[in-house]
Design a protein around this motif. Structure first.
Motif, mmCIF file in Angstrom:
data_model
loop_
_atom_site.group_PDB
_atom_site.id
_atom_site.type_symbol
_atom_site.label_atom_id
_atom_site.label_comp_id
_atom_site.label_asym_id
_atom_site.label_seq_id
_atom_site.Cartn_x
_atom_site.Cartn_y
_atom_site.Cartn_z
ATOM 1 N N ARG A 130 11.401 15.668 12.570
ATOM 2 C CA ARG A 130 11.252 14.633 13.338
ATOM 3 C C ARG A 130 12.503 14.340 13.912
ATOM 4 O O ARG A 130 12.632 13.698 15.111
ATOM 5 N N ILE A 131 13.743 14.470 13.252
ATOM 6 C CA ILE A 131 15.022 14.479 13.872
ATOM 7 C C ILE A 131 15.188 15.347 14.981
ATOM 8 O O ILE A 131 15.458 14.984 16.064
ATOM 9 N N SER A 132 14.758 16.563 14.822
ATOM 10 C CA SER A 132 14.867 17.532 15.930
ATOM 11 C C SER A 132 14.144 17.059 17.276
ATOM 12 O O SER A 132 14.394 17.221 18.261
ATOM 13 N N GLU A 133 12.862 16.608 16.897
ATOM 14 C CA GLU A 133 12.088 16.352 17.966
ATOM 15 C C GLU A 133 12.631 15.110 18.602
ATOM 16 O O GLU A 133 12.363 14.894 20.044
ATOM 17 N N VAL A 175 20.529 11.205 23.465
ATOM 18 C CA VAL A 175 21.046 10.865 22.243
ATOM 19 C C VAL A 175 22.756 11.089 22.131
ATOM 20 O O VAL A 175 22.816 12.237 22.500
ATOM 21 N N THR A 176 23.275 10.142 22.235
ATOM 22 C CA THR A 176 24.745 10.300 22.120
ATOM 23 C C THR A 176 25.406 10.733 20.659
ATOM 24 O O THR A 176 26.281 11.694 20.442
ATOM 25 N N VAL A 177 24.942 10.150 19.657
ATOM 26 C CA VAL A 177 25.325 10.219 18.311
ATOM 27 C C VAL A 177 24.172 10.349 17.356
ATOM 28 O O VAL A 177 23.242 9.583 17.432
ATOM 29 N N LEU A 178 24.301 11.421 16.579
ATOM 30 C CA LEU A 178 23.378 11.187 15.353
ATOM 31 C C LEU A 178 24.362 10.780 14.200
ATOM 32 O O LEU A 178 25.326 11.571 13.746
ATOM 33 N N ALA A 179 23.816 9.825 13.719
ATOM 34 C CA ALA A 179 24.705 9.362 12.406
ATOM 35 C C ALA A 179 23.695 9.374 11.124
ATOM 36 O O ALA A 179 22.922 8.765 11.057
ATOM 37 N N VAL A 180 24.304 10.184 10.117
ATOM 38 C CA VAL A 180 23.415 10.225 8.835
ATOM 39 C C VAL A 180 24.115 10.338 7.620
ATOM 40 O O VAL A 180 25.401 10.773 7.947
#
Length: 364
Positions: free
Chosen positions: A132-135, A142-147
């Motif tokens: 779901r993250i990849s999708e 999206v500029t930033v993926l923050a996890v």
């Protein structure tokens, strides 16, 4: 006695309690306590002469972090904690950035985006999370993926290997990771992780006590973020460098505490003596045993039981009275997310797990 059994003897609290609360605070090693005592005794009798001489501890810590995580020291910032580092970072992020985070992730990771008015989308933590993250990255800009590498409530693990694949597939996405619940528990090669910004506080699995943390930056992260904070410490007291402050030193505007960062430096040595590869293997094996035991009691959700890998954090239901029952049997843990959270580390053993299961079977 094996090396992990010997390691355990350096933490006196383990003689009194079943300590399953590293997710809240890591324990104090008796060797570190002695080092801290000597440091402050030297300060007591040496005053500023000692403090000025001790400033080399800061660069020693920076270099040690570089070796420990495989990151060039010039791309490492020393910060009092992850939360402050994160807030300084986001002051330099373009205001039109679009952020993708996980629902219920650690507030110090997510709230700074919200308080600055960034556009934020959240993904629920559950079945098929990585897919779901990849999708989501494919479907919208999206500029930033923050996890967080480890979710602070339920322990769901987002591996660096997954983030590396994300970076390869979406090179334009800036990946920011909170490693506070990961670093020190598992091996981490920053340069090979695909992560652009990795931050952590050192008081949990790193065993460094409070007041220290760090930020690691990829080679391409700095040009994308315009951090404007500055101060006397950013130039190492050299006024001529006012206009030549490096990206990483903008996170260090004020004086840093040699006691706190020296503690982190000492703790890095403790972990290196055991070996992070050995710690990683030990913790992975212990994590699987905990997951199987709690799963057999029906206390874990399926999306935790069925994942390929899990962290050292587990959360079970609180039907009422269970937390008090555990405390009454000298098991130290935390109430989190409406349940009960356990955090195992390499000073824990299968005996600790057996004690936990025994007490759970006799209580609510």
């Amino acid at each position: 006695m094996d090396e992990f059994s010997r390691f355990r003897t350096h933490f006196p609290v383990l003689d009194q309690y079943t300590y399953l609360n590293t997710a809240a605070w890591g324990l104090l090693h008796d060797g570190l306590m002695e080092w801290r005592h000597e440091h402050d005794l030297d300060y007591l009798i040496g005053g500023s002469r000692m403090k000025i001489g001790a400033l080399s501890i800061l660069e020693d810590t920076r270099n040690h972090l570089g070796t420990f995580f495989n990151c060039p020291p010039e791309r490492i910032s020393l910060v009092p904690n992850f939360s402050l580092g994160m807030n300084l970072l986001l002051e330099g992020l373009a205001v039109d950035s679009r952020i993708l985070t996980l629902e219920g992730d650690y507030p110090s990771l997510t709230w700074p985006f919200l308080s600055r008015g960034f556009a934020v989308d959240e993904i629920s933590v559950g079945e098929g999370l990585e897919q779901r993250i990849s999708e989501s990255l494919s479907e919208a800009p999206v500029t930033v993926l923050a996890v967080s590498l480890v979710q602070w409530v339920n322990g769901v693990l987002i591996t660096p290997e997954f983030l590396k694949k994300i970076k390869q597939r979406f090179p334009q996405v800036l990946i920011i990771a909170d490693a506070t619940q990961y670093a020190g528990a598992f091996h981490l090669d920053f340069e090979d992780s695909g992560i652009d910004v990795l931050g952590a506080s050192g008081y949990k699995w790193m065993l460094g006590g409070n007041g220290n943390g760090f930020m690691l930056f990829s080679e391409t992260a700095g040009p994308r973020i315009r951090v404007v904070s500055t101060g006397f410490n950013s130039v190492n007291a050299d006024l001529s460098k006012k206009d030549r402050i490096s990206f990483s030193r903008r996170f260090e505007p004020g004086h840093l505490d040699t006691l706190n960062f020296g503690s982190l430096n000492y703790a890095l040595g403790i972990l290196e003596d055991l070996g992070m590869t050995a710690i990683d293997e030990y913790n992975c094996a212990l994590s699987e045993k905990v997951r199987a035991a709690l799963g057999d009691l029906g206390m874990l959700p399926s999306f935790v039981s069925d994942r390929e890998r899990h962290s050292m954090i587990f959360n079970i239901p609180e039907p009422g009275g269970r937390y008090a029952h555990l405390k009454a049997h000298d098991i130290i843990c935390s109430a989190r997310g409406g349940g009960i959270r356990f955090g195992f580390h390499c000073y824990n053993t299968e005996n600790d797990l057996d004690k936990l299961i025994e007490v759970l079977k006799t209580g609510p």
